[in-house]
Motif scaffolding. Structure first.
Motif, short mmCIF file in Angstrom:
data_model
loop_
_atom_site.label_atom_id
_atom_site.label_comp_id
_atom_site.label_asym_id
_atom_site.label_seq_id
_atom_site.Cartn_x
_atom_site.Cartn_y
_atom_site.Cartn_z
N THR A 150 0.83 -1.21 0.00
CA THR A 150 0.00 0.00 0.00
C THR A 150 0.87 1.26 0.00
O THR A 150 0.60 2.21 -0.75
N ALA A 151 1.93 1.26 0.78
CA ALA A 151 2.85 2.40 0.81
C ALA A 151 3.51 2.59 -0.56
O ALA A 151 3.61 3.71 -1.07
N GLY B 13 -3.03 -1.61 -1.79
CA GLY B 13 -2.67 -0.57 -2.76
C GLY B 13 -3.69 -0.34 -3.86
O GLY B 13 -3.54 0.60 -4.64
N GLY C 85 0.98 4.03 -3.09
CA GLY C 85 0.78 5.46 -2.87
C GLY C 85 1.96 6.28 -3.37
O GLY C 85 1.77 7.32 -4.02
N LYS D 112 -6.59 0.88 -3.81
CA LYS D 112 -7.32 2.15 -3.77
C LYS D 112 -6.55 3.23 -4.55
O LYS D 112 -7.13 4.22 -4.95
N TYR D 113 -5.26 2.99 -4.78
CA TYR D 113 -4.45 3.92 -5.56
C TYR D 113 -4.29 3.48 -7.01
O TYR D 113 -4.19 4.31 -7.90
N THR D 114 -4.25 2.17 -7.25
CA THR D 114 -3.95 1.65 -8.59
C THR D 114 -5.16 1.13 -9.34
O THR D 114 -5.09 0.90 -10.53
N THR E 232 2.05 6.16 -7.31
CA THR E 232 0.94 6.93 -7.86
C THR E 232 1.18 8.43 -7.68
O THR E 232 0.99 9.21 -8.62
N ALA E 233 1.62 8.83 -6.51
CA ALA E 233 1.83 10.26 -6.24
C ALA E 233 3.01 10.84 -7.01
O ALA E 233 3.01 12.03 -7.33
#
Length: 87
Positions: A33-34, A79, A37, A81-83, A40-41
């Motif tokens: 997840t880290a 992860g 993020g 929720k970001y990808t 993505t950022a």
């Protein structure tokens, strides 16, 4: 470093991932997840490195899904929720 740590926590560094003494799916979920993020950022700043990093991220996301006794619903994995969903 996050990608390597996630792979290790999934047990992928050992010949028998499911019996690896390093296997810790809860920790792997956090690392993935880290990493998702962060990638993505910072995608706009990664240039030609973005593709290979996304590929590595998807590989550990799929490995997590395959290694989990109770797979998450699509879009609910580490992860995602970001990808977006990884199948």
């Amino acid at each position: 470093m996050l990608l390597s740590a996630a792979a290790e926590r999934l047990g992928l560094a050992d010949t028998e991932p499911e019996s690896s003494p390093h296997r810790d799916l809860d920790e792997a979920r956090r690392l993935i997840t880290a990493l998702a993020g962060l990638i993505t950022a910072s995608a706009e700043y990664l240039g030609p490195h973005a593709g290979p990093l996304r590929d590595g991220l998807q590989a550990v996301q799929r490995a997590f899904r395959e290694g989990s006794a109770v797979p998450d619903e699509p879009g609910q994995g580490p992860g995602e929720k970001y990808t977006g969903p990884v199948y």
